[in-house]
Design a protein around this motif. Sequence first.
Motif, PDB file in Angstrom:
ATOM      1  N   HIS A  12       0.852  -1.179   0.000  1.00 53.14           N
ATOM      2  CA  HIS A  12       0.000   0.000   0.000  1.00 53.14           C
ATOM      3  C   HIS A  12       0.897   1.242   0.000  1.00 53.14           C
ATOM      4  O   HIS A  12       1.869   1.316   0.752  1.00 53.14           O
ATOM      5  CB  HIS A  12      -0.872   0.039   1.259  1.00 53.14           C
ATOM      6  N   GLY A  13       0.585   2.231  -0.835  1.00 57.39           N
ATOM      7  CA  GLY A  13       1.381   3.451  -0.852  1.00 57.39           C
ATOM      8  C   GLY A  13       2.795   3.196  -1.337  1.00 57.39           C
ATOM      9  O   GLY A  13       3.076   2.210  -2.024  1.00 57.39           O
ATOM     10  N   ASP A  14       3.712   4.077  -0.958  1.00 58.96           N
ATOM     11  CA  ASP A  14       5.075   4.053  -1.491  1.00 58.96           C
ATOM     12  C   ASP A  14       6.036   3.175  -0.689  1.00 58.96           C
ATOM     13  O   ASP A  14       7.248   3.225  -0.904  1.00 58.96           O
ATOM     14  CB  ASP A  14       5.632   5.482  -1.537  1.00 58.96           C
ATOM     15  N   ASP A  41       8.499   0.988  -2.773  1.00 61.71           N
ATOM     16  CA  ASP A  41       9.586   1.747  -3.393  1.00 61.71           C
ATOM     17  C   ASP A  41      10.644   2.126  -2.352  1.00 61.71           C
ATOM     18  O   ASP A  41      11.846   2.030  -2.603  1.00 61.71           O
ATOM     19  CB  ASP A  41       9.055   3.021  -4.049  1.00 61.71           C
ATOM     20  N   THR A  91       3.350  -0.507  -6.251  1.00 62.80           N
ATOM     21  CA  THR A  91       2.645   0.202  -5.178  1.00 62.80           C
ATOM     22  C   THR A  91       1.177   0.421  -5.536  1.00 62.80           C
ATOM     23  O   THR A  91       0.844   0.712  -6.689  1.00 62.80           O
ATOM     24  CB  THR A  91       3.306   1.569  -4.906  1.00 62.80           C
ATOM     25  N   LEU A  92       0.335   0.269  -4.535  1.00 59.26           N
ATOM     26  CA  LEU A  92      -1.094   0.559  -4.677  1.00 59.26           C
ATOM     27  C   LEU A  92      -1.333   2.005  -4.234  1.00 59.26           C
ATOM     28  O   LEU A  92      -1.121   2.338  -3.056  1.00 59.26           O
ATOM     29  CB  LEU A  92      -1.920  -0.397  -3.820  1.00 59.26           C
ATOM     30  N   GLN A  93      -1.719   2.855  -5.148  1.00 53.65           N
ATOM     31  CA  GLN A  93      -1.976   4.255  -4.849  1.00 53.65           C
ATOM     32  C   GLN A  93      -3.476   4.487  -4.638  1.00 53.65           C
ATOM     33  O   GLN A  93      -4.309   3.704  -5.114  1.00 53.65           O
ATOM     34  CB  GLN A  93      -1.459   5.134  -5.986  1.00 53.65           C
ATOM     35  N   PRO A  94      -3.850   5.565  -3.910  1.00 50.15           N
ATOM     36  CA  PRO A  94      -5.274   5.800  -3.606  1.00 50.15           C
ATOM     37  C   PRO A  94      -6.173   5.879  -4.833  1.00 50.15           C
ATOM     38  O   PRO A  94      -7.359   5.533  -4.763  1.00 50.15           O
ATOM     39  CB  PRO A  94      -5.243   7.144  -2.862  1.00 50.15           C
ATOM     40  N   SER A  95      -5.617   6.310  -5.954  1.00 46.92           N
ATOM     41  CA  SER A  95      -6.437   6.482  -7.164  1.00 46.92           C
ATOM     42  C   SER A  95      -6.612   5.182  -7.949  1.00 46.92           C
ATOM     43  O   SER A  95      -7.337   5.153  -8.944  1.00 46.92           O
ATOM     44  CB  SER A  95      -5.793   7.529  -8.075  1.00 46.92           C
ATOM     45  N   MET A  96      -5.966   4.113  -7.508  1.00 49.13           N
ATOM     46  CA  MET A  96      -5.963   2.865  -8.267  1.00 49.13           C
ATOM     47  C   MET A  96      -7.025   1.887  -7.760  1.00 49.13           C
ATOM     48  O   MET A  96      -7.359   1.871  -6.577  1.00 49.13           O
ATOM     49  CB  MET A  96      -4.589   2.184  -8.181  1.00 49.13           C
ATOM     50  N   LYS A 110      -0.204  -3.853 -13.010  1.00 52.88           N
ATOM     51  CA  LYS A 110       1.164  -3.465 -12.651  1.00 52.88           C
ATOM     52  C   LYS A 110       1.960  -4.675 -12.164  1.00 52.88           C
ATOM     53  O   LYS A 110       3.162  -4.798 -12.450  1.00 52.88           O
ATOM     54  CB  LYS A 110       1.130  -2.383 -11.572  1.00 52.88           C
TER      55      LYS A 110
END
Length: 322
Positions: free
Chosen positions: A9-11, A14, A34-39, A47
Amino acid sequence: MVGIVIASHGDFADGIKMSGSMIFGEQKDVQSVTLQPSMGPDDLKAKLEEAVSSLEDQEQVLFLVDLWGGTPFNQVNGLFEAHKDKWAIVAGLNLPMLIEAYASRLSMNSAQEIAAHIIETAKDGVKVRPESLQPKEAPKASKQAPTGGQPGSLEYVLARVDTRLLHGQVATAWTKTTNPTRIIVVSDNVAKDDLRKQMIMQAAPSGVKAHVIPIKQMIKIAKDDKHFGGQRALLLFETPQDAKKAIDGGVPLKTINVGSMAHSVGKVQPNKVLAFDQNDIDTYKAMEKEGIKFDVRKVPTDSKDNLDAIMKKAQDELNKEK
């Protein structure tokens, strides 16, 4: 080589990938997703599929995910079902787990073998201070120390000059590749500093004893090491002067790993990690005349640098300052 995909989740993925590279060196066939809030889930799945397709060996893939049951895990698990005879997933990612996975790839060719191996390291990496808060563990069966060298003698698996002494690159990357039973900081200055001694002993990796001793004590041990049969020593020196003093006193070292030398007043810095004054250059040249070889690397996976070329650049800079 087993490919690794880090998912979070998030960065977080990375960031921990970057941390792993700082400690163990740059790694091939490692991807972070990474799973970003907009995804949405399908975006993350795409990905993950892209990350796997970029790996050289797509038959042996190890997924390291942040949280069991979270969206990254669920999407990885969906891909895993079609490859569960070869692939593996480990949740609860932490930095010790990632470093152990990197080290394990050097000797293990199966994702599932690595997955089983790294769990204990991940657990051991969770510690607390004050120590009284640490849960009590059941006694573990003692393990026989690895043997090496002549029977009844101490084997020197690495001797390193490093201003930072025992830190992440040593406690993980070098320890994994040299397999010492003891890490010995050889320094008159540190031996007098109770706080630094305590911090070094606490930084020792699981299963390895750390010691801080004066140079004379190291020389004494080297001359009478019959009590250290089967022990493998990784020696750490704060300065090249300390290393030379130990060698001149009889510590039988043939190669010195030059890791880092911090910049200070009066020193020049010809590269990112090494700084020299005239005394440093003269000391290395004197050891070189005595037949000592130099292995200039921060971590085992780095390419070896040429110390003579680095020192020539440092000498030129020192001459300009005169």
